[in-house]
Design a protein around this motif. Structure first.
Motif, PDB file in Angstrom:
ATOM      1  N   LYS A  53       1.392   3.535  -5.543  1.00 44.20           N
ATOM      2  CA  LYS A  53       1.589   4.953  -5.292  1.00 44.20           C
ATOM      3  C   LYS A  53       1.094   5.701  -6.522  1.00 44.20           C
ATOM      4  O   LYS A  53       1.249   5.235  -7.640  1.00 44.20           O
ATOM      5  CB  LYS A  53       3.079   5.232  -5.058  1.00 44.20           C
ATOM      6  N   CYS A  54       0.510   6.873  -6.333  1.00 39.67           N
ATOM      7  CA  CYS A  54      -0.115   7.573  -7.459  1.00 39.67           C
ATOM      8  C   CYS A  54       0.931   8.187  -8.368  1.00 39.67           C
ATOM      9  O   CYS A  54       1.272   9.364  -8.260  1.00 39.67           O
ATOM     10  CB  CYS A  54      -1.052   8.662  -6.955  1.00 39.67           C
TER      11      CYS A  54
ATOM     12  N   GLU B 182       0.819  -1.210   0.000  1.00 42.62           N
ATOM     13  CA  GLU B 182       0.000   0.000   0.000  1.00 42.62           C
ATOM     14  C   GLU B 182       0.855   1.263   0.000  1.00 42.62           C
ATOM     15  O   GLU B 182       1.795   1.400   0.780  1.00 42.62           O
ATOM     16  CB  GLU B 182      -0.914  -0.004   1.237  1.00 42.62           C
ATOM     17  N   LYS B 183       0.520   2.177  -0.928  1.00 38.67           N
ATOM     18  CA  LYS B 183       1.173   3.478  -1.070  1.00 38.67           C
ATOM     19  C   LYS B 183       2.645   3.359  -1.451  1.00 38.67           C
ATOM     20  O   LYS B 183       3.430   4.296  -1.247  1.00 38.67           O
ATOM     21  CB  LYS B 183       1.028   4.308   0.209  1.00 38.67           C
ATOM     22  N   ARG B 184       3.011   2.235  -2.025  1.00 35.71           N
ATOM     23  CA  ARG B 184       4.380   2.054  -2.502  1.00 35.71           C
ATOM     24  C   ARG B 184       4.345   1.439  -3.888  1.00 35.71           C
ATOM     25  O   ARG B 184       3.373   0.804  -4.276  1.00 35.71           O
ATOM     26  CB  ARG B 184       5.185   1.155  -1.547  1.00 35.71           C
TER      27      ARG B 184
END
Length: 361
Positions: free
Chosen positions: A142-143, A136-138
Protein backbone atom coordinates in the motif's frame (compact mmCIF):
# COMPACT_ATOMS: atom_id res chain seq x y z
CA UNK A 1 18.32 -54.93 -19.27
CA UNK A 2 19.75 -52.47 -21.80
CA UNK A 3 16.47 -50.53 -21.74
CA UNK A 4 16.62 -50.23 -17.96
CA UNK A 5 20.25 -49.08 -18.07
CA UNK A 6 19.42 -46.55 -20.79
CA UNK A 7 16.46 -45.28 -18.75
CA UNK A 8 18.58 -44.66 -15.65
CA UNK A 9 21.34 -43.12 -17.74
CA UNK A 10 18.90 -40.61 -19.25
CA UNK A 11 17.54 -39.79 -15.79
CA UNK A 12 21.08 -39.11 -14.60
CA UNK A 13 21.81 -36.88 -17.59
CA UNK A 14 18.58 -34.98 -17.00
CA UNK A 15 19.47 -34.55 -13.33
CA UNK A 16 22.95 -33.23 -14.14
CA UNK A 17 21.60 -30.82 -16.76
CA UNK A 18 18.90 -29.57 -14.41
CA UNK A 19 21.43 -28.97 -11.66
CA UNK A 20 23.81 -27.18 -13.98
CA UNK A 21 21.21 -24.61 -15.07
CA UNK A 22 20.97 -21.74 -12.56
CA UNK A 23 17.56 -20.87 -11.11
CA UNK A 24 15.90 -17.91 -12.83
CA UNK A 25 15.95 -14.63 -10.91
CA UNK A 26 12.92 -14.36 -8.63
CA UNK A 27 12.60 -10.62 -9.31
CA UNK A 28 13.30 -8.82 -12.56
CA UNK A 29 11.44 -5.53 -11.91
CA UNK A 30 11.56 -2.99 -9.07
CA UNK A 31 8.84 -3.35 -6.43
CA UNK A 32 7.00 -0.50 -4.66
CA UNK A 33 7.17 -1.52 -1.01
CA UNK A 34 6.34 0.78 1.88
CA UNK A 35 6.35 3.80 -0.42
CA UNK A 36 9.88 3.09 -1.70
CA UNK A 37 11.05 1.46 -4.95
CA UNK A 38 13.21 -1.56 -4.10
CA UNK A 39 15.48 -2.80 -6.88
CA UNK A 40 15.34 -6.45 -8.07
CA UNK A 41 18.98 -7.19 -7.19
CA UNK A 42 18.25 -6.19 -3.58
CA UNK A 43 15.16 -8.41 -3.44
CA UNK A 44 16.94 -11.39 -5.00
CA UNK A 45 19.77 -11.10 -2.49
CA UNK A 46 17.17 -10.73 0.25
CA UNK A 47 15.44 -13.89 -0.93
CA UNK A 48 18.72 -15.80 -0.55
CA UNK A 49 19.27 -14.44 2.97
CA UNK A 50 15.63 -15.07 3.97
CA UNK A 51 15.83 -18.67 2.74
CA UNK A 52 18.97 -19.23 4.79
CA UNK A 53 17.82 -17.63 8.05
CA UNK A 54 14.00 -17.43 8.12
CA UNK A 55 12.51 -20.09 5.84
CA UNK A 56 12.47 -22.92 8.40
CA UNK A 57 9.97 -21.08 10.65
CA UNK A 58 8.27 -18.46 8.48
CA UNK A 59 8.01 -20.57 5.33
CA UNK A 60 8.44 -20.07 1.59
CA UNK A 61 5.27 -17.96 1.42
CA UNK A 62 6.00 -15.96 4.57
CA UNK A 63 2.83 -17.38 6.13
CA UNK A 64 4.51 -18.65 9.31
CA UNK A 65 4.12 -22.28 8.20
CA UNK A 66 7.69 -23.33 7.57
CA UNK A 67 8.75 -26.95 8.15
CA UNK A 68 9.83 -26.21 11.73
CA UNK A 69 6.80 -24.09 12.66
CA UNK A 70 4.37 -26.79 13.72
CA UNK A 71 6.10 -27.51 17.00
CA UNK A 72 6.18 -23.87 18.13
CA UNK A 73 3.74 -21.95 20.30
CA UNK A 74 3.14 -19.13 19.79
CA UNK A 75 3.44 -19.80 16.04
CA UNK A 76 5.88 -17.82 13.86
CA UNK A 77 4.74 -14.49 12.42
CA UNK A 78 2.64 -14.45 9.25
CA UNK A 79 4.38 -11.73 7.20
CA UNK A 80 1.56 -11.54 4.66
CA UNK A 81 -0.50 -9.41 7.05
CA UNK A 82 2.28 -6.87 7.73
CA UNK A 83 1.07 -6.88 11.34
CA UNK A 84 3.83 -6.77 13.96
CA UNK A 85 2.95 -6.95 17.65
CA UNK A 86 6.13 -5.47 19.12
CA UNK A 87 7.48 -3.14 16.41
CA UNK A 88 6.69 0.17 18.10
CA UNK A 89 3.75 1.20 15.92
CA UNK A 90 0.01 1.19 16.44
CA UNK A 91 -2.39 -0.92 14.44
CA UNK A 92 -2.66 0.41 10.87
CA UNK A 93 0.93 1.67 10.69
CA UNK A 94 4.04 0.07 9.25
CA UNK A 95 7.18 -0.24 11.37
CA UNK A 96 10.42 1.34 10.24
CA UNK A 97 13.34 -0.81 9.09
CA UNK A 98 15.17 0.19 12.28
CA UNK A 99 12.37 -1.22 14.44
CA UNK A 100 12.32 -4.50 12.50
CA UNK A 101 16.11 -4.73 12.82
CA UNK A 102 15.76 -4.23 16.57
CA UNK A 103 13.26 -7.08 16.79
CA UNK A 104 15.57 -9.44 14.92
CA UNK A 105 18.59 -8.44 17.00
CA UNK A 106 16.77 -8.69 20.34
CA UNK A 107 14.31 -11.50 19.63
CA UNK A 108 11.10 -12.16 21.57
CA UNK A 109 11.58 -13.64 25.00
CA UNK A 110 9.64 -16.84 25.67
CA UNK A 111 9.18 -17.67 21.97
CA UNK A 112 11.14 -19.47 19.27
CA UNK A 113 12.22 -16.06 17.93
CA UNK A 114 15.74 -15.89 19.31
CA UNK A 115 18.18 -12.96 18.93
CA UNK A 116 19.91 -13.23 15.54
CA UNK A 117 23.54 -12.23 15.10
CA UNK A 118 23.79 -11.67 11.36
CA UNK A 119 25.55 -9.01 9.35
CA UNK A 120 23.90 -5.62 8.88
CA UNK A 121 23.81 -6.12 5.12
CA UNK A 122 22.09 -9.51 5.28
CA UNK A 123 19.61 -8.22 7.85
CA UNK A 124 18.70 -5.21 5.70
CA UNK A 125 18.32 -7.38 2.60
CA UNK A 126 16.12 -9.86 4.47
CA UNK A 127 13.81 -7.10 5.69
CA UNK A 128 13.40 -5.70 2.18
CA UNK A 129 12.46 -9.13 0.85
CA UNK A 130 10.08 -9.77 3.75
CA UNK A 131 8.00 -6.78 2.59
CA UNK A 132 7.16 -8.59 -0.66
CA UNK A 133 4.88 -11.00 1.20
CA UNK A 134 2.22 -8.29 1.62
CA UNK A 135 -0.79 -8.91 -0.58
CA UNK A 136 -1.73 -6.42 -3.30
CA UNK A 137 -2.72 -2.96 -1.99
CA UNK A 138 -2.21 -4.07 1.59
CA UNK A 139 0.62 -3.80 4.08
CA UNK A 140 3.87 -2.82 2.41
CA UNK A 141 2.25 -2.87 -1.03
CA UNK A 142 0.00 0.00 0.00
CA UNK A 143 1.38 3.44 -0.83
CA UNK A 144 2.57 4.51 2.58
CA UNK A 145 5.83 4.83 4.43
CA UNK A 146 6.71 3.29 7.80
CA UNK A 147 5.09 5.18 10.68
CA UNK A 148 2.29 6.64 8.56
CA UNK A 149 -1.27 5.29 8.84
CA UNK A 150 -2.40 6.13 5.29
CA UNK A 151 -0.30 8.28 2.94
CA UNK A 152 3.20 8.46 1.49
CA UNK A 153 4.04 11.97 2.67
CA UNK A 154 7.40 12.45 4.38
CA UNK A 155 7.64 12.28 8.15
CA UNK A 156 8.68 15.28 10.19
CA UNK A 157 11.54 14.15 12.40
CA UNK A 158 11.51 15.41 15.97
CA UNK A 159 14.78 15.82 17.86
CA UNK A 160 15.66 17.15 21.29
CA UNK A 161 18.91 19.12 21.44
CA UNK A 162 18.87 19.31 25.23
CA UNK A 163 18.38 15.57 25.65
CA UNK A 164 19.38 13.72 22.46
CA UNK A 165 19.59 10.34 24.18
CA UNK A 166 15.88 10.20 24.92
CA UNK A 167 14.66 10.11 21.30
CA UNK A 168 13.15 6.71 20.53
CA UNK A 169 12.37 5.56 16.98
CA UNK A 170 8.69 4.67 16.93
CA UNK A 171 5.38 5.88 15.55
CA UNK A 172 5.64 9.55 14.56
CA UNK A 173 2.20 10.31 15.98
CA UNK A 174 3.59 10.60 19.51
CA UNK A 175 7.17 11.73 19.00
CA UNK A 176 6.38 14.68 21.25
CA UNK A 177 6.09 12.26 24.19
CA UNK A 178 9.58 10.86 24.30
CA UNK A 179 11.25 13.08 26.91
CA UNK A 180 11.82 11.19 30.17
CA UNK A 181 11.82 13.56 33.14
CA UNK A 182 13.19 10.83 35.41
CA UNK A 183 16.22 10.01 33.23
CA UNK A 184 19.62 10.95 34.66
CA UNK A 185 21.70 13.48 32.76
CA UNK A 186 25.49 13.28 32.45
CA UNK A 187 27.79 16.22 33.07
CA UNK A 188 30.92 16.61 30.94
CA UNK A 189 32.69 19.14 33.20
CA UNK A 190 33.57 17.21 36.37
CA UNK A 191 37.02 17.62 37.95
CA UNK A 192 38.79 14.37 38.77
CA UNK A 193 39.05 15.10 42.52
CA UNK A 194 35.28 15.59 42.68
CA UNK A 195 34.38 12.53 40.62
CA UNK A 196 33.84 10.05 43.50
CA UNK A 197 31.63 12.45 45.44
CA UNK A 198 29.73 13.33 42.25
CA UNK A 199 29.14 9.64 41.49
CA UNK A 200 27.85 8.99 45.00
CA UNK A 201 25.48 11.96 44.83
CA UNK A 202 24.34 10.89 41.39
CA UNK A 203 23.58 7.39 42.62
CA UNK A 204 21.46 8.79 45.44
CA UNK A 205 19.72 11.19 43.09
CA UNK A 206 19.12 8.39 40.58
CA UNK A 207 17.54 6.17 43.27
CA UNK A 208 15.30 9.02 44.41
CA UNK A 209 14.19 9.69 40.84
CA UNK A 210 13.59 5.98 40.27
CA UNK A 211 11.51 5.59 43.45
CA UNK A 212 9.47 8.65 42.52
CA UNK A 213 8.79 7.27 39.05
CA UNK A 214 7.75 3.84 40.38
CA UNK A 215 5.41 5.33 43.01
CA UNK A 216 3.80 7.58 40.43
CA UNK A 217 3.57 4.63 38.03
CA UNK A 218 1.85 2.38 40.58
CA UNK A 219 -0.78 5.05 41.05
CA UNK A 220 -1.31 5.67 37.31
CA UNK A 221 -1.30 1.95 36.46
CA UNK A 222 -4.32 1.34 38.68
CA UNK A 223 -5.98 4.73 38.27
CA UNK A 224 -6.00 4.50 34.47
CA UNK A 225 -7.22 0.90 34.41
CA UNK A 226 -4.19 -1.19 33.42
CA UNK A 227 -5.18 -3.66 36.15
CA UNK A 228 -8.50 -4.37 34.43
CA UNK A 229 -6.61 -6.52 31.90
CA UNK A 230 -3.32 -7.18 33.67
CA UNK A 231 -3.05 -8.20 37.31
CA UNK A 232 -3.61 -5.85 40.25
CA UNK A 233 -0.64 -5.13 42.51
CA UNK A 234 -2.54 -3.63 45.40
CA UNK A 235 -5.50 -4.46 47.60
CA UNK A 236 -8.97 -3.05 46.89
CA UNK A 237 -8.35 -0.48 49.61
CA UNK A 238 -5.00 0.56 48.11
CA UNK A 239 -6.38 0.77 44.57
CA UNK A 240 -9.11 3.11 45.76
CA UNK A 241 -6.46 5.29 47.41
CA UNK A 242 -4.63 5.38 44.08
CA UNK A 243 -7.86 6.61 42.48
CA UNK A 244 -8.75 3.38 40.65
CA UNK A 245 -11.65 0.95 40.66
CA UNK A 246 -10.74 -2.49 42.09
CA UNK A 247 -11.74 -5.66 40.25
CA UNK A 248 -14.28 -7.96 41.88
CA UNK A 249 -13.17 -11.29 40.38
CA UNK A 250 -9.64 -12.71 40.41
CA UNK A 251 -8.00 -9.29 40.86
CA UNK A 252 -4.48 -10.72 41.11
CA UNK A 253 -4.68 -12.62 37.82
CA UNK A 254 -4.70 -11.35 34.24
CA UNK A 255 -8.01 -11.30 32.35
CA UNK A 256 -8.11 -13.46 29.16
CA UNK A 257 -8.97 -11.47 26.02
CA UNK A 258 -10.19 -12.82 22.69
CA UNK A 259 -8.33 -11.60 19.59
CA UNK A 260 -10.34 -11.46 16.38
CA UNK A 261 -7.11 -10.98 14.43
CA UNK A 262 -5.47 -14.15 15.74
CA UNK A 263 -8.76 -16.00 16.36
CA UNK A 264 -7.71 -17.19 19.78
CA UNK A 265 -7.76 -16.15 23.43
CA UNK A 266 -4.68 -14.22 24.53
CA UNK A 267 -3.55 -13.74 28.11
CA UNK A 268 -2.16 -10.30 29.03
CA UNK A 269 1.00 -10.78 31.09
CA UNK A 270 0.97 -10.76 34.86
CA UNK A 271 4.29 -9.01 35.39
CA UNK A 272 4.98 -10.92 38.60
CA UNK A 273 4.57 -14.28 36.84
CA UNK A 274 5.27 -13.88 33.11
CA UNK A 275 8.39 -12.81 31.26
CA UNK A 276 7.63 -9.90 28.96
CA UNK A 277 8.22 -10.59 25.27
CA UNK A 278 9.68 -7.51 23.65
CA UNK A 279 11.86 -5.56 26.13
CA UNK A 280 15.50 -6.59 26.00
CA UNK A 281 16.77 -7.98 29.27
CA UNK A 282 20.23 -8.38 30.79
CA UNK A 283 21.79 -9.33 34.11
CA UNK A 284 23.56 -6.86 36.38
CA UNK A 285 26.81 -7.59 38.24
CA UNK A 286 24.81 -9.45 40.90
CA UNK A 287 23.00 -11.63 38.37
CA UNK A 288 19.64 -9.87 38.81
CA UNK A 289 17.25 -9.45 35.87
CA UNK A 290 17.24 -5.90 34.49
CA UNK A 291 15.42 -4.00 31.72
CA UNK A 292 15.47 -0.58 30.07
CA UNK A 293 12.36 1.61 30.63
CA UNK A 294 12.51 2.79 27.00
CA UNK A 295 11.48 -0.68 25.83
CA UNK A 296 8.39 -0.63 28.05
CA UNK A 297 7.56 2.91 26.91
CA UNK A 298 7.65 1.77 23.29
CA UNK A 299 5.14 -1.03 23.87
CA UNK A 300 2.81 1.00 26.09
CA UNK A 301 2.77 4.00 23.74
CA UNK A 302 2.27 2.04 20.53
CA UNK A 303 0.13 -0.79 21.88
CA UNK A 304 0.19 -4.32 20.47
CA UNK A 305 -1.67 -4.58 17.13
CA UNK A 306 -4.15 -7.44 16.88
CA UNK A 307 -4.66 -7.61 20.66
CA UNK A 308 -6.68 -5.78 23.32
CA UNK A 309 -3.63 -3.63 24.18
CA UNK A 310 -4.39 -0.14 22.76
CA UNK A 311 -1.91 2.57 21.80
CA UNK A 312 -1.83 4.56 25.04
CA UNK A 313 0.45 7.11 23.42
CA UNK A 314 -2.64 8.59 21.79
CA UNK A 315 -4.34 9.42 25.10
CA UNK A 316 -1.80 9.60 27.95
CA UNK A 317 0.73 12.31 28.72
CA UNK A 318 4.47 11.74 28.60
CA UNK A 319 4.67 11.77 32.39
CA UNK A 320 1.94 9.14 32.71
CA UNK A 321 3.54 6.93 30.05
CA UNK A 322 6.99 7.09 31.60
CA UNK A 323 5.74 6.50 35.15
CA UNK A 324 3.82 3.37 34.12
CA UNK A 325 6.87 2.20 32.16
CA UNK A 326 9.07 2.45 35.25
CA UNK A 327 6.46 0.72 37.43
CA UNK A 328 5.90 -2.20 35.04
CA UNK A 329 9.66 -2.56 34.60
CA UNK A 330 10.16 -2.63 38.38
CA UNK A 331 7.46 -5.31 38.83
CA UNK A 332 8.90 -7.34 35.93
CA UNK A 333 12.32 -7.34 37.58
CA UNK A 334 10.75 -8.90 40.68
CA UNK A 335 9.32 -11.79 38.64
CA UNK A 336 12.18 -14.31 38.86
CA UNK A 337 13.00 -13.41 42.46
CA UNK A 338 11.69 -14.91 45.68
CA UNK A 339 10.47 -11.44 46.61
CA UNK A 340 8.03 -11.43 43.69
CA UNK A 341 6.47 -14.75 44.70
CA UNK A 342 6.15 -13.66 48.33
CA UNK A 343 4.62 -10.33 47.28
CA UNK A 344 1.94 -11.98 45.15
CA UNK A 345 1.10 -14.56 47.82
CA UNK A 346 0.92 -11.86 50.50
CA UNK A 347 -1.44 -9.79 48.34
CA UNK A 348 -3.70 -12.78 47.80
CA UNK A 349 -3.96 -13.64 51.49
CA UNK A 350 -4.50 -9.99 52.44
CA UNK A 351 -1.44 -9.53 54.64
CA UNK A 352 -0.24 -6.51 52.64
CA UNK A 353 -1.95 -3.73 50.68
CA UNK A 354 0.76 -3.21 48.08
CA UNK A 355 3.65 -5.25 46.70
CA UNK A 356 5.95 -2.55 48.09
CA UNK A 357 4.71 -3.08 51.66
CA UNK A 358 7.16 -5.99 51.93
CA UNK A 359 10.00 -3.46 52.04
CA UNK A 360 8.45 -1.88 55.14
CA UNK A 361 8.37 -5.11 57.12
Amino acid sequence: MKRISYFFMMMWVGFVVACSVPDPEKFTEPQLLGGEWIQPDVLNAGYTAYTHYCFACHGELGDGKGPASYSYYPPPRDFRKALFKFAGVASGSLPSDEELERLVRVGLDGTAMLPWDISEEELWLTIQYMKTFSSEKRGYRKCRKPGEPQTCKKLKKVTYKDNPYEVIPFDARWNDHVFDQWAMQQSKNIKSDMMDRWKKNKRLEAQQKYDEAVQEGAKNYHKLGCHLCHASYGSAKQIKQWGGNPRDQYPFDSTPKYSREYKTVLMPPDFLRHRVRSPQHYQDDKGALRYDPKDFYRVIASGIPGTAMPAWGETLTAKELWSISYFVMDVSEMMPNKQGKIARQSLMNGSIDSIYDLDKK
